[in-house]
Motif scaffolding. Sequence first.
Motif, PDB file in Angstrom:
ATOM      1  N   ILE A 162       0.829  -1.205   0.000  1.00  0.00           N
ATOM      2  CA  ILE A 162       0.000   0.000   0.000  1.00  0.00           C
ATOM      3  C   ILE A 162       0.861   1.252   0.000  1.00  0.00           C
ATOM      4  CG2 ILE A 162      -1.674   1.327   1.351  1.00  0.00           C
ATOM      5  CD1 ILE A 162      -2.894  -1.304   2.272  1.00  0.00           C
ATOM      6  N   ALA A 163       1.923   1.256   0.822  1.00  0.00           N
ATOM      7  CA  ALA A 163       2.815   2.411   0.869  1.00  0.00           C
ATOM      8  C   ALA A 163       3.574   2.567  -0.448  1.00  0.00           C
ATOM      9  CB  ALA A 163       3.794   2.270   2.028  1.00  0.00           C
ATOM     10  N   GLN A 169       2.087   6.884  -6.770  1.00  0.00           N
ATOM     11  CA  GLN A 169       1.074   7.908  -7.059  1.00  0.00           C
ATOM     12  C   GLN A 169       1.643   9.304  -6.813  1.00  0.00           C
ATOM     13  OE1 GLN A 169      -2.190   6.735  -4.545  1.00  0.00           O
ATOM     14  NE2 GLN A 169      -2.919   5.167  -5.967  1.00  0.00           N
ATOM     15  N   LEU A 170       2.463   9.429  -5.772  1.00  0.00           N
ATOM     16  CA  LEU A 170       3.108  10.711  -5.487  1.00  0.00           C
ATOM     17  C   LEU A 170       4.085  11.079  -6.604  1.00  0.00           C
ATOM     18  CD1 LEU A 170       3.743  13.094  -3.636  1.00  0.00           C
ATOM     19  CD2 LEU A 170       5.357  11.619  -2.414  1.00  0.00           C
ATOM     20  N   ILE A 171       4.811  10.093  -7.124  1.00  0.00           N
ATOM     21  CA  ILE A 171       5.745  10.340  -8.225  1.00  0.00           C
ATOM     22  C   ILE A 171       4.990  10.856  -9.446  1.00  0.00           C
ATOM     23  CG2 ILE A 171       7.216   9.162  -9.913  1.00  0.00           C
ATOM     24  CD1 ILE A 171       8.325   7.495  -7.615  1.00  0.00           C
ATOM     25  N   SER A 176       3.588  15.427 -12.965  1.00  0.00           N
ATOM     26  CA  SER A 176       2.583  16.291 -13.596  1.00  0.00           C
ATOM     27  C   SER A 176       2.797  17.760 -13.248  1.00  0.00           C
ATOM     28  CB  SER A 176       1.174  15.858 -13.177  1.00  0.00           C
ATOM     29  OG  SER A 176       0.937  16.123 -11.803  1.00  0.00           O
ATOM     30  N   GLN A 177       3.498  18.012 -12.137  1.00  0.00           N
ATOM     31  CA  GLN A 177       3.788  19.374 -11.712  1.00  0.00           C
ATOM     32  C   GLN A 177       5.116  19.889 -12.278  1.00  0.00           C
ATOM     33  OE1 GLN A 177       3.642  18.916  -7.467  1.00  0.00           O
ATOM     34  NE2 GLN A 177       1.401  18.845  -7.386  1.00  0.00           N
ATOM     35  N   GLY A 178       5.795  19.044 -13.069  1.00  0.00           N
ATOM     36  CA  GLY A 178       7.032  19.465 -13.712  1.00  0.00           C
ATOM     37  C   GLY A 178       8.303  19.022 -13.035  1.00  0.00           C
ATOM     38  N   VAL A 191       8.256  -0.836 -11.005  1.00  0.00           N
ATOM     39  CA  VAL A 191       8.568   0.509 -11.477  1.00  0.00           C
ATOM     40  C   VAL A 191       8.218   0.711 -12.949  1.00  0.00           C
ATOM     41  CG1 VAL A 191      10.940   0.016 -12.221  1.00  0.00           C
ATOM     42  CG2 VAL A 191      10.373   2.273 -11.338  1.00  0.00           C
ATOM     43  N   GLU A 192       7.995  -0.367 -13.676  1.00  0.00           N
ATOM     44  CA  GLU A 192       7.891  -0.305 -15.142  1.00  0.00           C
ATOM     45  C   GLU A 192       6.866   0.709 -15.643  1.00  0.00           C
ATOM     46  OE1 GLU A 192       6.888  -3.399 -18.818  1.00  0.00           O
ATOM     47  OE2 GLU A 192       7.653  -4.153 -16.919  1.00  0.00           O
ATOM     48  N   ARG A 193       5.705   0.741 -15.053  1.00  0.00           N
ATOM     49  CA  ARG A 193       4.631   1.594 -15.583  1.00  0.00           C
ATOM     50  C   ARG A 193       4.773   3.063 -15.199  1.00  0.00           C
ATOM     51  NH1 ARG A 193      -0.903   0.527 -12.242  1.00  0.00           N
ATOM     52  NH2 ARG A 193      -1.433   2.417 -13.394  1.00  0.00           N
TER      53      ARG A 193
END
Length: 307
Positions: A162-163, A169-171, A176-178, A191-193
């Motif tokens: 879960i962590a 998701q944080l990555i 998306s924020q640059g 890590v692939e996706r």
Amino acid sequence: MNAVEIQRVQQRYGSMQVLHDLDLTLGEGEVLGLFGHNGAGKTTTMKLILGLLSASEGSVRVLGGAPGDAQVRRLLGYLPENVTFYPQLSGRETLSHFARLKGAEQRQVDQLLEQVGLAGAARRRVKTYSKGMRQRLGLAQALLGTPRLLLLDEPTVGLDPIATQALYQLIEQLRSQGTSIILCSHVLPGVERYIDRAAILANGRLQAVGDLPSLRAAAGLPTLIRASGLSQAQHWQARFSEAGHSASSSAEGLLEVAAHNGHKLGLLRQLLGEGQVADVEIQQPSLEDLYCYYMQRAESTAPAGES
């Protein structure tokens, strides 16, 4: 402007050369997976970007400046593989200490503790934290100051599923924020996706770099097509084998055929157009498959004394 530009870098420790003619770039808002065996040169590359090492030859530019420049360093975030904190301090005290060192706003401390799931343990001493909790605290300190470039070395070590999902998701949110991100990991399926490109190092040499479709095309590894509920599966096996494809079948109507570059769509059209298929599964070469391919190629072509 690229976040990182490494050009023809040679790195030596005394008489031992650990990087050979390394060329690597990282774009703005890009996630680059940096992969390789232990001793491949990944940590050395990160130290060059962080300004902890100076290249023996070649050039390294980070966010348009020199890696060791104070203004550049304030825009970096780094999570090492093995994080170590003062055990007697609480989680909040630890993060507050790093915020002062980095010149980050103190209001970020509680925000980041909440973001990494440590708000409930903020007042506990770090010596009571599990390995996964220390890893999340390390991630929080890497995010202080809202870095434009984030270096993550084995970030999922000690994290439960879960962590780990929350980390990726944080990555995605940071990308998306640059924010530009370099991520080193030995857990390749996870890590692939989440990466835009992969860079594979072996013996200090860059073996391959690119997105997964281009690496698959360059490697020429087959795509596995698995058809189930197929009438006359053995007939199809013989037909594809005669055409030079590797195929196997079972009495239960399962057919597996390895499709090399340029043949996947043709084989699928034949199966779906002529065969009675209940289901079709397409399994492309994974990041792990590509990694193994390039590692084996590197071993077979390594100069004497490097393999």
